[in-house]
Write a protein that holds these residues in place. Sequence first.
Motif, PDB file in Angstrom:
ATOM      1  N   LYS A   1     -15.959 -13.480  16.284  1.00 33.75           N
ATOM      2  CA  LYS A   1     -15.476 -12.074  16.501  1.00 33.75           C
ATOM      3  C   LYS A   1     -16.183 -11.420  17.461  1.00 33.75           C
ATOM      4  O   LYS A   1     -15.597 -10.322  18.147  1.00 33.75           O
ATOM      5  CB  LYS A   1     -15.291 -11.317  15.331  1.00 33.75           C
ATOM      6  CG  LYS A   1     -14.283 -11.969  14.174  1.00 33.75           C
ATOM      7  CD  LYS A   1     -13.935 -11.097  12.950  1.00 33.75           C
ATOM      8  CE  LYS A   1     -13.220 -11.492  12.004  1.00 33.75           C
ATOM      9  NZ  LYS A   1     -12.954 -10.812  10.792  1.00 33.75           N
ATOM     10  N   THR A   2     -17.442 -11.647  17.731  1.00 31.77           N
ATOM     11  CA  THR A   2     -18.542 -10.832  18.233  1.00 31.77           C
ATOM     12  C   THR A   2     -17.892 -10.764  19.931  1.00 31.77           C
ATOM     13  O   THR A   2     -17.864 -12.194  20.324  1.00 31.77           O
ATOM     14  CB  THR A   2     -19.934 -11.299  18.336  1.00 31.77           C
ATOM     15  OG1 THR A   2     -20.119 -11.060  16.900  1.00 31.77           O
ATOM     16  CG2 THR A   2     -20.969 -10.597  19.149  1.00 31.77           C
ATOM     17  N   GLN A   3     -17.915 -10.114  20.703  1.00 23.54           N
ATOM     18  CA  GLN A   3     -17.306 -10.048  22.119  1.00 23.54           C
ATOM     19  C   GLN A   3     -18.615  -9.442  22.683  1.00 23.54           C
ATOM     20  O   GLN A   3     -19.261  -8.653  22.565  1.00 23.54           O
ATOM     21  CB  GLN A   3     -16.245  -9.135  22.123  1.00 23.54           C
ATOM     22  CG  GLN A   3     -14.804  -9.503  21.601  1.00 23.54           C
ATOM     23  CD  GLN A   3     -13.723  -8.475  21.817  1.00 23.54           C
ATOM     24  OE1 GLN A   3     -13.877  -7.657  22.534  1.00 23.54           O
ATOM     25  NE2 GLN A   3     -12.602  -8.708  21.218  1.00 23.54           N
TER      26      GLN A   3
ATOM     27  N   THR B   1     -20.231  -7.095  24.883  1.00 22.43           N
ATOM     28  CA  THR B   1     -20.090  -5.821  24.912  1.00 22.43           C
ATOM     29  C   THR B   1     -21.058  -4.905  25.606  1.00 22.43           C
ATOM     30  O   THR B   1     -22.160  -5.195  25.483  1.00 22.43           O
ATOM     31  CB  THR B   1     -19.701  -4.972  23.556  1.00 22.43           C
ATOM     32  OG1 THR B   1     -18.794  -5.828  22.888  1.00 22.43           O
ATOM     33  CG2 THR B   1     -19.167  -3.846  23.528  1.00 22.43           C
TER      34      THR B   1
ATOM     35  N   ASN C   1     -18.962  -3.067  17.961  1.00 25.31           N
ATOM     36  CA  ASN C   1     -18.373  -4.185  18.797  1.00 25.31           C
ATOM     37  C   ASN C   1     -16.904  -4.119  18.508  1.00 25.31           C
ATOM     38  O   ASN C   1     -16.461  -4.437  17.495  1.00 25.31           O
ATOM     39  CB  ASN C   1     -19.123  -5.533  18.555  1.00 25.31           C
ATOM     40  CG  ASN C   1     -18.546  -6.558  19.503  1.00 25.31           C
ATOM     41  OD1 ASN C   1     -17.567  -6.735  19.513  1.00 25.31           O
ATOM     42  ND2 ASN C   1     -19.522  -7.272  20.016  1.00 25.31           N
TER      43      ASN C   1
ATOM     44  N   GLY D   1     -14.684  -6.397  18.896  1.00 24.59           N
ATOM     45  CA  GLY D   1     -14.320  -7.875  18.291  1.00 24.59           C
ATOM     46  C   GLY D   1     -14.187  -7.672  16.989  1.00 24.59           C
ATOM     47  O   GLY D   1     -13.372  -8.246  16.174  1.00 24.59           O
ATOM     48  N   HIS D   2     -15.016  -6.879  16.107  1.00 25.74           N
ATOM     49  CA  HIS D   2     -15.086  -6.821  14.845  1.00 25.74           C
ATOM     50  C   HIS D   2     -14.254  -5.574  14.225  1.00 25.74           C
ATOM     51  O   HIS D   2     -14.211  -5.376  13.166  1.00 25.74           O
ATOM     52  CB  HIS D   2     -16.575  -6.453  14.301  1.00 25.74           C
ATOM     53  CG  HIS D   2     -17.238  -7.734  14.463  1.00 25.74           C
ATOM     54  ND1 HIS D   2     -17.352  -8.581  13.597  1.00 25.74           N
ATOM     55  CD2 HIS D   2     -18.308  -7.991  15.543  1.00 25.74           C
ATOM     56  CE1 HIS D   2     -18.424  -9.616  14.068  1.00 25.74           C
ATOM     57  NE2 HIS D   2     -18.834  -9.374  15.225  1.00 25.74           N
TER      58      HIS D   2
END
Length: 351
Positions: free
Chosen positions: A48-50, A52, A84, A86-87
Amino acid sequence: MQSHDRFDTLGRLEDLPQDYRDNLTQQNLVPLWPSLRAVLPPEVPARKTQPTHWPYATLRPLLIQAGELTPIEKAERRVLVLANPGHGLEKMQASAAMYLGMQLLLPGELAPAHRHTPNAIRMVVEGEGAWTLVDGEKCPMSRGDLILTPTGLWHEHGHDGDQPVVWLDVLDLPLVYYTETSYHLEGPSQSVKQGEGVNAFGRGGVTPTTVFERSNKAYPMLRYPWAEARAALVSIADNEPDAECVQVTYVNPVTGGDVQNILGFYALMLRPGQSLRLPARSPAQVFHQIEGSADVQIEATSFTLAEADTCCAPGYTAVTLKNRSASEPAFIFVADEAPLHRKLGVYENRG
């Protein structure tokens, strides 16, 4: 047939009769096979980490405004969380195991004493005159200093200067929260104890002799001055001119291990004009620019880090850093999840 082809043939939840699915739900049961590809994907984990980027030039005015809008008495800790997307911003996490926050302390303010189960560190971003009192040790705060506030230790912050002080908080809060072990306790202001750990351990290659009984503190050194870390990096670069990577790890000076149990912390120097490729490893990483400026390439995403900017990269992803200056070195603070991955036995370096 390849393994990922087999995953593609797995049945879907919708393939099961509705009455069967309802019976499973009533018994708190879930069929694994429709979700197997999600929890055990082939070859590379789901992340999920993008990538950033949090530019300090746009963050700082909002942090200063927070100081105008909310007195410290109503905030306790005046922080803007670097979340983040994504989370999900509501999760307030930078990666699976890392939380980041920019904290502001104004002249004359005091953040009261408390302790908590998550481990925390402070990376000082700007300002002079503030201090952190950790387990009775008074740690002055200057730009680039790393200060530990480990799990369970009382700590409070004060400011005797005349300008705002800002620091970057890095905590293992997402992991501790996930394990349902996150909480804090409030307490009275601490008494200041004589001495500072850095004065006993702040010289390379030597450590106090243990013939006579000494403190058995789990964290014998709480403040890691930037002046010392920077000098070490410059010395390494001068002594090893052909070294591809000039980096130091913040360690416990007694054990030689990581300064904290879950997250790892490092300082990295890029020579003038240098481009450095960091291999794809399993842990996510955070980069904070202490001095200079650098271009960051994370797969198809690129950022330019100015001083005090912060960015993050997901795990299993190579990262390329390039010093934008052809005449001056650049210095970057790095945090990652490597100690956690090693303890779990999942650490990988894919080169």
